[in-house]
Design a protein around this motif. Sequence first.
Motif, PDB file in Angstrom:
ATOM      1  N   UNK A  87      14.058  16.114 -16.013  1.00 22.20           N
ATOM      2  CA  UNK A  87      14.587  16.170 -14.646  1.00 22.20           C
ATOM      3  C   UNK A  87      13.727  17.134 -13.824  1.00 22.20           C
ATOM      4  N   UNK A  88      13.335  18.239 -14.435  1.00 22.91           N
ATOM      5  CA  UNK A  88      12.454  19.195 -13.758  1.00 22.91           C
ATOM      6  C   UNK A  88      11.141  18.540 -13.366  1.00 22.91           C
ATOM      7  N   UNK A  89      10.603  17.742 -14.295  1.00 21.77           N
ATOM      8  CA  UNK A  89       9.332  17.044 -14.050  1.00 21.77           C
ATOM      9  C   UNK A  89       9.491  16.041 -12.907  1.00 21.77           C
ATOM     10  N   UNK A  90      10.633  15.336 -12.874  1.00 24.69           N
ATOM     11  CA  UNK A  90      10.861  14.339 -11.812  1.00 24.69           C
ATOM     12  C   UNK A  90      10.934  15.012 -10.447  1.00 24.69           C
ATOM     13  N   UNK A  91      11.581  16.171 -10.388  1.00 23.14           N
ATOM     14  CA  UNK A  91      11.656  16.897  -9.114  1.00 23.14           C
ATOM     15  C   UNK A  91      10.251  17.214  -8.609  1.00 23.14           C
ATOM     16  N   UNK A  92       9.369  17.614  -9.538  1.00 25.19           N
ATOM     17  CA  UNK A  92       7.997  17.941  -9.144  1.00 25.19           C
ATOM     18  C   UNK A  92       7.258  16.699  -8.649  1.00 25.19           C
ATOM     19  N   UNK A  93       7.577  15.535  -9.220  1.00 23.69           N
ATOM     20  CA  UNK A  93       6.948  14.294  -8.760  1.00 23.69           C
ATOM     21  C   UNK A  93       7.402  13.980  -7.342  1.00 23.69           C
TER      22      UNK A  93
ATOM     23  N   UNK B  42       3.349  10.463  -6.823  1.00 25.09           N
ATOM     24  CA  UNK B  42       4.279  10.944  -7.849  1.00 25.09           C
ATOM     25  C   UNK B  42       3.526  11.358  -9.107  1.00 25.09           C
ATOM     26  N   UNK B  43       2.529  10.538  -9.491  1.00 24.89           N
ATOM     27  CA  UNK B  43       1.742  10.863 -10.694  1.00 24.89           C
ATOM     28  C   UNK B  43       0.981  12.181 -10.486  1.00 24.89           C
ATOM     29  N   UNK B  44       0.383  12.326  -9.290  1.00 28.62           N
ATOM     30  CA  UNK B  44      -0.363  13.553  -9.006  1.00 28.62           C
ATOM     31  C   UNK B  44       0.580  14.747  -8.941  1.00 28.62           C
ATOM     32  N   UNK B  45       1.787  14.532  -8.431  1.00 33.95           N
ATOM     33  CA  UNK B  45       2.777  15.609  -8.367  1.00 33.95           C
ATOM     34  C   UNK B  45       3.140  16.101  -9.749  1.00 33.95           C
ATOM     35  N   UNK B  46       3.315  15.176 -10.687  1.00 34.46           N
ATOM     36  CA  UNK B  46       3.573  15.572 -12.075  1.00 34.46           C
ATOM     37  C   UNK B  46       2.361  16.304 -12.626  1.00 34.46           C
ATOM     38  N   UNK B  47       1.184  15.772 -12.302  1.00 30.93           N
ATOM     39  CA  UNK B  47      -0.055  16.378 -12.789  1.00 30.93           C
ATOM     40  C   UNK B  47      -0.176  17.829 -12.379  1.00 30.93           C
TER      41      UNK B  47
ATOM     42  N   UNK C  85       0.837  -1.208   0.000  1.00 32.49           N
ATOM     43  CA  UNK C  85       0.000   0.000   0.000  1.00 32.49           C
ATOM     44  C   UNK C  85       0.863   1.247   0.000  1.00 32.49           C
ATOM     45  N   UNK C  86       1.947   1.211   0.799  1.00 30.04           N
ATOM     46  CA  UNK C  86       2.830   2.374   0.881  1.00 30.04           C
ATOM     47  C   UNK C  86       3.470   2.659  -0.474  1.00 30.04           C
ATOM     48  N   UNK C  87       3.899   1.599  -1.147  1.00 27.56           N
ATOM     49  CA  UNK C  87       4.516   1.774  -2.473  1.00 27.56           C
ATOM     50  C   UNK C  87       3.504   2.365  -3.456  1.00 27.56           C
ATOM     51  N   UNK C  88       2.291   1.784  -3.457  1.00 29.58           N
ATOM     52  CA  UNK C  88       1.271   2.248  -4.407  1.00 29.58           C
ATOM     53  C   UNK C  88       0.885   3.703  -4.137  1.00 29.58           C
ATOM     54  N   UNK C  89       0.745   4.041  -2.850  1.00 27.02           N
ATOM     55  CA  UNK C  89       0.356   5.399  -2.489  1.00 27.02           C
ATOM     56  C   UNK C  89       1.432   6.393  -2.941  1.00 27.02           C
ATOM     57  N   UNK C  90       2.704   6.021  -2.749  1.00 27.62           N
ATOM     58  CA  UNK C  90       3.802   6.892  -3.167  1.00 27.62           C
ATOM     59  C   UNK C  90       3.809   7.065  -4.681  1.00 27.62           C
ATOM     60  N   UNK C  91       3.496   5.972  -5.365  1.00 28.23           N
ATOM     61  CA  UNK C  91       3.447   6.017  -6.832  1.00 28.23           C
ATOM     62  C   UNK C  91       2.337   6.963  -7.310  1.00 28.23           C
TER      63      UNK C  91
END
Lengths: 266, 277
Positions: free
Chosen positions: A140-146, A14-19, A5-11
């Motif tokens: 890289x900028x996008x990854x930082x935001x994730x 990350x998607x929402x952070x990019x969003x 669950x922790x892994x999925x939630x973090x994933x």
Amino acid sequence: MTTMEIILVTLVAAICGMGSVLDERQTHRPLVACTLIGLVLGDLQTGIIVGGTLEMLALGWMNVGAAMAPDAALASVIAAILVIKGGQDKGTAIAIAIPVAAAGQVLTIFVRTLTIFLQHKADDYAAQANFRGIELCHFAGLSLQALRVAIPTLAVALVAGTDTVTAALHAIPEVVTRGLQIAGGFIVVVGYAMVINMMRAGALMPFFFIGFVIASFSNYNLVGLGMLGACLALIYIQLNPRFNQAQLPASSTSQKQLADDELEGL
Amino acid sequence: MSENKKQLTARDIRATYWRSTFLLGSFNFERMQAMGFCVSMIPTIKRLYSQKEDQAAALKRHLEFFNTQPWVGSAIMGVTAAMEQERANGATDIDDAAISGVKVGLMGPLAGVGDPIFWGTLRPVLAALGAGLAISGSLLGPLLFFIGINICRALTRWYGFKYGYAKGTEIVSDMGGGRLQKLTQGASILGLFVMGSLVSKWTSINIPLELSRYHNAMGEEVVTTVQSVLNDLLPGLAALLLTFFCMYLLRKKVNAMYIIFALFGVGILGYWLGILA
């Protein structure tokens, strides 16, 4: 929470952070982000309800120009975790989500400042006609935001279910939680005010009042009201002389046009 | 002369579409969407320029400051690609300044069109409909919002680029025409109308503060509260006034977060004093 669950939630975080930086597929909107958290935590229904409640609050949160909205992604993900796994009621979780959104906004500013370094790196690559280098800087900028959303979410996910956190949250006095819930009922107007301000349409304000009065004295639902609004918009455009002028000049004489111009000049 | 004309292929257009969906990925406070724009233009640059110095110059050109409503940005990429193509095919009157000028000239007005349509109308209306369904736990809410907005987004991006590319520089003169204005005005009207109804329907303010209490002729107790007076006058009046007050504060450049915190304070204080429930 289980490791999975922790892994999925973090994933999802990350998607929402990019969003939230892309403002593209709208995965950062509470409606989507909370639903996704609900899905991975096995309580879809609660996720959807939290998302709907928070979405109403966040309706006016938008990035316009260089202005930045509060961070809906971080707020949504954390509110959903607190309700589903932290055992909080929706009102409290959403009240907690608001300062989280503010903190997320600060983090976003931080990352957007960091990205300036990548921008200058890209300039160097451009001089060498290095396509891959520029692409790397960009993503890289996008990854930082994730990471901006994923890291705080991971921290919350690790402590969410524990007794200390639950006890701390339950220690909040009733006057505060009930007061926050009451405020939640009318805090949406801030969002509405932002949207109305952004449309900057002084002359069109009568349509706002028509909508308000019809909704106040009727039981029409939003679909009905939306259709009414669309019809009014069409009628307005069909009748507005400003939009009909384009077809008129063909029939009118050039002298008449001159007179029109003179009048406008006065 | 046209036998060797360089032109974008369908594959380039697809690649540009895909890349453009990451336009804001490296948004920063110095040049905003510059890197995203440059990355979206890479398929075009690769197709049109083979000399290394030409490529470097083109990359540099598109790393300049850029910022617009992201979805309408595709149309600007289309126009820019058309100009680059003419330039690569030997049009000497298209210089760096002309390309930058068109980009900068379009990004403002198109953001002015895109912001009220997409952020001011489409998203709040879809999100409001979706949230209304979601409150009761229906999966239809998030799905309606997510699918609806993404269809609109993808169509805007895809056809925006193709339209911009096909029309080339013509789009600049089209800005003066009435079509875009009709669209923005219509969208604003719909948006304002829906906002007006939301202010009334989705705001709950209850002021149970007692004004008077008496027994009527039938011997029943009648309680008059601030809320019952307001309901007789105009339901939702308190919400309307609060909305206008927020608009005023926002225009005075008060940070929205402060207003939200202040309203939370009002809620707590109001409940404690018994004015709000």
